[in-house]
Design a protein around this motif. Structure first.
Motif, mmCIF file in Angstrom:
data_model
loop_
_atom_site.group_PDB
_atom_site.id
_atom_site.type_symbol
_atom_site.label_atom_id
_atom_site.label_comp_id
_atom_site.label_asym_id
_atom_site.label_seq_id
_atom_site.Cartn_x
_atom_site.Cartn_y
_atom_site.Cartn_z
ATOM 1 N N LEU A 118 -18.545 115.703 54.703
ATOM 2 C CA LEU A 118 -18.345 115.711 53.255
ATOM 3 C C LEU A 118 -17.673 117.015 52.856
ATOM 4 C CD1 LEU A 118 -21.870 114.449 52.192
ATOM 5 C CD2 LEU A 118 -19.738 113.157 52.075
ATOM 6 N N PRO A 119 -17.004 117.031 51.715
ATOM 7 C CA PRO A 119 -16.492 118.300 51.207
ATOM 8 C C PRO A 119 -17.653 119.290 51.060
ATOM 9 C CG PRO A 119 -15.574 116.472 49.961
ATOM 10 C CD PRO A 119 -16.624 115.893 50.860
ATOM 11 N N PRO A 120 -17.395 120.578 51.274
ATOM 12 C CA PRO A 120 -18.494 121.562 51.278
ATOM 13 C C PRO A 120 -19.372 121.532 50.031
ATOM 14 C CG PRO A 120 -16.463 122.562 52.055
ATOM 15 C CD PRO A 120 -16.103 121.181 51.595
ATOM 16 N N HIS A 174 -25.827 106.539 46.914
ATOM 17 C CA HIS A 174 -24.740 105.965 46.100
ATOM 18 C C HIS A 174 -23.744 107.039 45.675
ATOM 19 C CE1 HIS A 174 -26.434 102.053 46.268
ATOM 20 N NE2 HIS A 174 -27.512 102.378 45.584
ATOM 21 N N ASN A 175 -24.214 108.236 45.392
ATOM 22 C CA ASN A 175 -23.291 109.336 45.074
ATOM 23 C C ASN A 175 -22.406 109.658 46.269
ATOM 24 O OD1 ASN A 175 -23.555 110.158 42.353
ATOM 25 N ND2 ASN A 175 -25.536 111.075 42.811
ATOM 26 N N ILE A 176 -22.978 109.672 47.464
ATOM 27 C CA ILE A 176 -22.191 109.932 48.679
ATOM 28 C C ILE A 176 -21.179 108.808 48.886
ATOM 29 C CG2 ILE A 176 -22.307 110.180 51.193
ATOM 30 C CD1 ILE A 176 -23.417 112.583 49.612
ATOM 31 N N ASP A 177 -21.606 107.563 48.704
ATOM 32 C CA ASP A 177 -20.683 106.426 48.855
ATOM 33 C C ASP A 177 -19.530 106.518 47.856
ATOM 34 O OD1 ASP A 177 -22.259 105.384 50.884
ATOM 35 O OD2 ASP A 177 -23.353 104.038 49.553
ATOM 36 N N LEU A 178 -19.847 106.914 46.629
ATOM 37 C CA LEU A 178 -18.795 107.085 45.621
ATOM 38 C C LEU A 178 -17.824 108.183 46.029
ATOM 39 C CD1 LEU A 178 -20.902 106.706 42.379
ATOM 40 C CD2 LEU A 178 -19.007 105.220 43.091
ATOM 41 N N ASN A 179 -18.333 109.242 46.635
ATOM 42 C CA ASN A 179 -17.465 110.321 47.093
ATOM 43 C C ASN A 179 -16.531 109.832 48.196
ATOM 44 O OD1 ASN A 179 -17.215 112.702 49.337
ATOM 45 N ND2 ASN A 179 -16.897 113.430 47.239
ATOM 46 N N VAL A 180 -17.064 109.083 49.140
ATOM 47 C CA VAL A 180 -16.236 108.574 50.242
ATOM 48 C C VAL A 180 -15.140 107.654 49.705
ATOM 49 C CG1 VAL A 180 -16.232 107.116 52.308
ATOM 50 C CG2 VAL A 180 -18.019 108.844 51.997
ATOM 51 N N ILE A 181 -15.494 106.755 48.817
ATOM 52 C CA ILE A 181 -14.491 105.846 48.239
ATOM 53 C C ILE A 181 -13.431 106.628 47.482
ATOM 54 C CG2 ILE A 181 -14.156 104.104 46.437
ATOM 55 C CD1 ILE A 181 -16.745 102.816 47.337
ATOM 56 N N HIS A 182 -13.855 107.603 46.691
ATOM 57 C CA HIS A 182 -12.898 108.397 45.913
ATOM 58 C C HIS A 182 -11.940 109.149 46.837
ATOM 59 C CE1 HIS A 182 -11.267 110.815 42.704
ATOM 60 N NE2 HIS A 182 -11.515 111.900 43.426
ATOM 61 N N ARG A 183 -12.475 109.765 47.885
ATOM 62 C CA ARG A 183 -11.612 110.518 48.806
ATOM 63 C C ARG A 183 -10.649 109.589 49.533
ATOM 64 N NH1 ARG A 183 -14.585 113.492 52.902
ATOM 65 N NH2 ARG A 183 -16.202 111.934 52.686
#
Length: 171
Positions: A144-146, A59-68
């Motif tokens: 993902l971002p580094p 879910h954290n990764i999904d949130l990152n993708v949506i935010h980006r």
């Protein structure tokens, strides 16, 4: 007549020996059953903790993708319902991790509790950087971002190390 009496005596002695052995072995059987139940409960708790940690990571990764995607204008701002769903799912997974962690603290062993604490810390570190964006402002779905990739890798390693310790204490 002597044969019938002899057979009855032998049967009575065998029965008495069987009952005596059963009574002597019963505490050992109960103790073994209790230990098996404890191991099974611990295994269930560890499995639940791992599942919740993996869901929280995703879910954290999904949130990152949506935010980006939102940052580069690929997603409309009105798509907040999906973001809220991922955030709610993350906090549900996090609450499950807390519950299983409490059960592990209650039942031990300390080595397993410490490793679970590491998993929770790594998850929090990933959560802190979940809104990081790609260098240069672009969007690369495959990478993902580094800083996020590093934090996600740390969560994965912590989960693997927890699973190894859990296997040692549940087998």
């Amino acid at each position: 007549m002597l044969t019938a009496v002899g057979a009855a005596v032998i049967a009575a002695v065998a029965s008495l020996v069987g009952v005596t052995l059963g009574a002597l072995l019963e505490p050992w059987k109960l103790n073994a059953a209790r230990r098996a139940k404890l191991r099974q409960d611990r295994a269930d708790r560890c499995a639940g903790f791992i599942e919740a940690a993996v869901r929280a990571r995703q879910h954290n990764i999904d949130l990152n993708v949506i935010h980006r995607r939102r940052e580069i204008g690929e997603l409309p701002e009105e798509d907040d319902e999906r973001t809220a769903g991922y955030e709610d799912s993350y906090y549900v997974a996090r609450a499950q991790m807390r519950s299983f962690f409490g059960l592990l603290v209650m039942s031990g062993p300390d080595e397993l509790v410490e490793q679970a604490r590491v998993v929770r810390q790594r998850d929090f570190e990933l959560h802190v950087v979940r809104l990081e964006v790609d260098d240069g402002g672009g969007f690369d779905r495959m990478n993902l971002p580094p800083v996020v990739r590093k934090a996600a890798g740390a969560v994965d390693r912590a989960i693997e190390e927890f699973a190894l310790v859990a296997r040692k204490h549940t087998a």
